[in-house]
Design a protein around this motif. Structure first.
Motif, PDB file in Angstrom:
ATOM      1  N   UNK A  24       0.827  -1.208   0.000  1.00 14.13           N
ATOM      2  CA  UNK A  24       0.000   0.000   0.000  1.00 14.13           C
ATOM      3  C   UNK A  24       0.864   1.261   0.000  1.00 14.13           C
ATOM      4  N   UNK A  25       1.942   1.243   0.780  1.00 11.68           N
ATOM      5  CA  UNK A  25       2.847   2.383   0.818  1.00 11.68           C
ATOM      6  C   UNK A  25       3.513   2.605  -0.539  1.00 11.68           C
ATOM      7  N   UNK A  26       3.913   1.502  -1.190  1.00  9.90           N
ATOM      8  CA  UNK A  26       4.542   1.608  -2.507  1.00  9.90           C
ATOM      9  C   UNK A  26       3.578   2.187  -3.532  1.00  9.90           C
ATOM     10  N   UNK A  27       2.340   1.738  -3.499  1.00  6.72           N
ATOM     11  CA  UNK A  27       1.342   2.264  -4.435  1.00  6.72           C
ATOM     12  C   UNK A  27       1.108   3.747  -4.216  1.00  6.72           C
ATOM     13  N   UNK A  28       1.052   4.153  -2.961  1.00  8.97           N
ATOM     14  CA  UNK A  28       0.837   5.576  -2.676  1.00  8.97           C
ATOM     15  C   UNK A  28       2.020   6.421  -3.142  1.00  8.97           C
ATOM     16  N   UNK A  29       3.236   5.922  -2.942  1.00 12.45           N
ATOM     17  CA  UNK A  29       4.417   6.657  -3.387  1.00 12.45           C
ATOM     18  C   UNK A  29       4.423   6.805  -4.906  1.00 12.45           C
ATOM     19  N   UNK A  30       4.037   5.730  -5.612  1.00 10.86           N
ATOM     20  CA  UNK A  30       3.976   5.813  -7.072  1.00 10.86           C
ATOM     21  C   UNK A  30       2.895   6.787  -7.519  1.00 10.86           C
ATOM     22  N   UNK A  31       1.757   6.779  -6.817  1.00 12.23           N
ATOM     23  CA  UNK A  31       0.677   7.693  -7.171  1.00 12.23           C
ATOM     24  C   UNK A  31       1.105   9.140  -6.958  1.00 12.23           C
ATOM     25  N   UNK A  32       1.712   9.414  -5.789  1.00 11.38           N
ATOM     26  CA  UNK A  32       2.163  10.777  -5.510  1.00 11.38           C
ATOM     27  C   UNK A  32       3.254  11.199  -6.492  1.00 11.38           C
ATOM     28  N   UNK A  33       4.160  10.276  -6.812  1.00 12.03           N
ATOM     29  CA  UNK A  33       5.207  10.594  -7.773  1.00 12.03           C
ATOM     30  C   UNK A  33       4.645  10.908  -9.145  1.00 12.03           C
ATOM     31  N   UNK A  34       3.634  10.144  -9.564  1.00 12.26           N
ATOM     32  CA  UNK A  34       3.009  10.395 -10.869  1.00 12.26           C
ATOM     33  C   UNK A  34       2.306  11.742 -10.883  1.00 12.26           C
ATOM     34  N   UNK A  35       1.620  12.074  -9.790  1.00  7.32           N
ATOM     35  CA  UNK A  35       0.932  13.360  -9.715  1.00  7.32           C
ATOM     36  C   UNK A  35       1.930  14.512  -9.777  1.00  7.32           C
ATOM     37  N   UNK A  36       3.043  14.385  -9.015  1.00  9.57           N
ATOM     38  CA  UNK A  36       4.062  15.435  -9.041  1.00  9.57           C
ATOM     39  C   UNK A  36       4.683  15.582 -10.413  1.00  9.57           C
ATOM     40  N   UNK A  37       4.903  14.464 -11.104  1.00 13.03           N
ATOM     41  CA  UNK A  37       5.474  14.527 -12.450  1.00 13.03           C
ATOM     42  C   UNK A  37       4.524  15.227 -13.412  1.00 13.03           C
ATOM     43  N   UNK A  38       3.237  14.906 -13.320  1.00 14.01           N
ATOM     44  CA  UNK A  38       2.244  15.547 -14.194  1.00 14.01           C
ATOM     45  C   UNK A  38       2.179  17.046 -13.923  1.00 14.01           C
ATOM     46  N   UNK A  39       2.194  17.425 -12.627  1.00 15.39           N
ATOM     47  CA  UNK A  39       2.151  18.845 -12.271  1.00 15.39           C
ATOM     48  C   UNK A  39       3.400  19.558 -12.781  1.00 15.39           C
ATOM     49  N   UNK A  40       4.564  18.911 -12.639  1.00 13.86           N
ATOM     50  CA  UNK A  40       5.815  19.522 -13.094  1.00 13.86           C
ATOM     51  C   UNK A  40       5.806  19.736 -14.603  1.00 13.86           C
ATOM     52  N   UNK A  41       5.377  18.720 -15.351  1.00 14.65           N
ATOM     53  CA  UNK A  41       5.334  18.844 -16.809  1.00 14.65           C
ATOM     54  C   UNK A  41       4.344  19.935 -17.221  1.00 14.65           C
ATOM     55  N   UNK A  42       3.178  19.969 -16.554  1.00 19.48           N
ATOM     56  CA  UNK A  42       2.187  20.991 -16.875  1.00 19.48           C
ATOM     57  C   UNK A  42       2.724  22.395 -16.598  1.00 19.48           C
ATOM     58  N   UNK A  43       3.446  22.569 -15.490  1.00 20.19           N
ATOM     59  CA  UNK A  43       4.010  23.873 -15.167  1.00 20.19           C
ATOM     60  C   UNK A  43       5.087  24.269 -16.168  1.00 20.19           C
ATOM     61  N   UNK A  44       5.908  23.306 -16.596  1.00 23.38           N
ATOM     62  CA  UNK A  44       6.941  23.615 -17.588  1.00 23.38           C
ATOM     63  C   UNK A  44       6.316  24.029 -18.915  1.00 23.38           C
ATOM     64  N   UNK A  45       5.304  23.285 -19.352  1.00 18.23           N
ATOM     65  CA  UNK A  45       4.645  23.618 -20.619  1.00 18.23           C
ATOM     66  C   UNK A  45       3.987  24.989 -20.524  1.00 18.23           C
ATOM     67  N   UNK A  46       3.288  25.237 -19.394  1.00 13.96           N
ATOM     68  CA  UNK A  46       2.633  26.537 -19.223  1.00 13.96           C
ATOM     69  C   UNK A  46       3.658  27.670 -19.171  1.00 13.96           C
ATOM     70  N   UNK A  47       4.797  27.417 -18.517  1.00 16.08           N
ATOM     71  CA  UNK A  47       5.825  28.446 -18.434  1.00 16.08           C
ATOM     72  C   UNK A  47       6.417  28.783 -19.792  1.00 16.08           C
TER      73      UNK A  47
END
Length: 293
Positions: A24-47
């Motif tokens: 469960x901890x591993x799944x949550x870490x992967x989920x949070x990591x995926x969300x952070x990656x999506x947010x980072x890519x979106x911010x870079x594209x918007x910038x």
């Protein structure tokens, strides 16, 4: 007699629980990591899109001409290659001024950083209740960029090396104070307690009980900061703070016909930073390795 076969062994159940918790901890870490990656890519594209929209010449079109200016500088420097040694000698005093700014600001920043770090370390602080205050002071000094402090000081004091030195020293005090305080956390408090038992003052306890333990690491971090401050003092020259950065700004502002001067200044800066990096790196290794032996 109790029926022991009715319930599963406690060891097996605890192992399954640990395994389920780990999955469960591993799944949550992967989920949070995926969300952070999506947010980072979106911010870079918007910038990048915002930069392209606000740039009058179009960011995408200008990016393809990023090497045009270096090519012009190098071509003019090649045409006047015989004049480069004279230009290097001409701008050497400005380089010395930049090194003086960096050295003075590093020394002043290291002194105040040492004082702040000792006042902000548990077990060493003179006023333990004020530890959060001194830590916030270091945060503020470290958070404000040198160029912002320099611009304010230039407005108050006028142009020259003094505003640059003060601005870099303030930022250095915050940065080194943070690093020094982390080093202090690993220092032994037994010498401090021994000195306290014989009536030593706070300054004596710090100077005789703490500084000998952390001194090599202090000097190592100060040398590293000196390298950073050389680059910072050169950058501050662009806002009128003196040094070789001011000369580089003038050479670049004049445009063609003065690019050989810009090339000479680039050569001076590059050689200086490489030499200082090599010397300070060897000194840091000697200090750290000598402290471990």
């Amino acid at each position: 007699m109790a029926d022991l076969t009715a319930a599963p062994p406690s060891g097996a159940s605890s192992t399954e629980a640990i395994r389920a918790e780990y999955v469960d901890l591993t799944r949550r870490k992967r989920l949070y990591g995926s969300i952070l990656l999506i947010v980072f890519v979106a911010m870079m594209v918007a910038g990048f899109r915002t930069a392209d929209d606000r740039n009058a010449g179009s960011f995408a079109d200008g990016f393809t001409r990023i090497f045009d200016y270096p090519a012009e500088v190098l071509s003019e420097a090649a045409e006047k290659v015989t004049e480069l040694p004279g230009q290097v000698v001409h701008f050497f005093p400005a380089l010395v001024e930049t090194l003086n700014i960096a050295a003075a600001s590093t020394l002043i920043g290291a002194i105040f950083g040492t004082l702040l770090s000792l006042l902000a370390t548990r077990g060493m602080a003179l006023w333990p209740s004020l530890i959060p205050v001194f830590r916030r002071v270091m945060d503020i000094c470290r958070a404000i960029p040198e160029i912002v402090i320099a611009l304010v000081l230039i407005f108050l004091l006028g142009g020259g090396p003094v505003p640059a030195m003060i601005a870099i020293a303030i930022h250095t005090a915050g940065a080194l104070g943070k690093l020094f305080s982390e080093v202090n956390e690993n220092a032994s408090l037994k010498p401090v307690e021994g000195l306290s038992s014989v009536g030593a003052t706070w300054a004596q306890r710090m100077w005789l009980g703490v500084i000998p333990q952390v001194g090599p690491n202090y000097v190592s971090y100060a040398l590293l900061r000196f390298e950073i401050n050389i680059r910072a003092s050169a950058i501050l020259g662009f806002v009128g703070a003196g040094g070789i950065g001011y000369e580089l700004k003038n050479a670049m502002s004049w445009g063609k016909g003065r690019y050989d001067e810009a090339a000479a200044i680039f050569i001076l800066l590059f050689v200086t930073i490489v030499v200082v990096d090599q010397i300070s790196g060897k000194l840091r290794d000697r200090l750290i390795n000598g402290a471990k032996q």
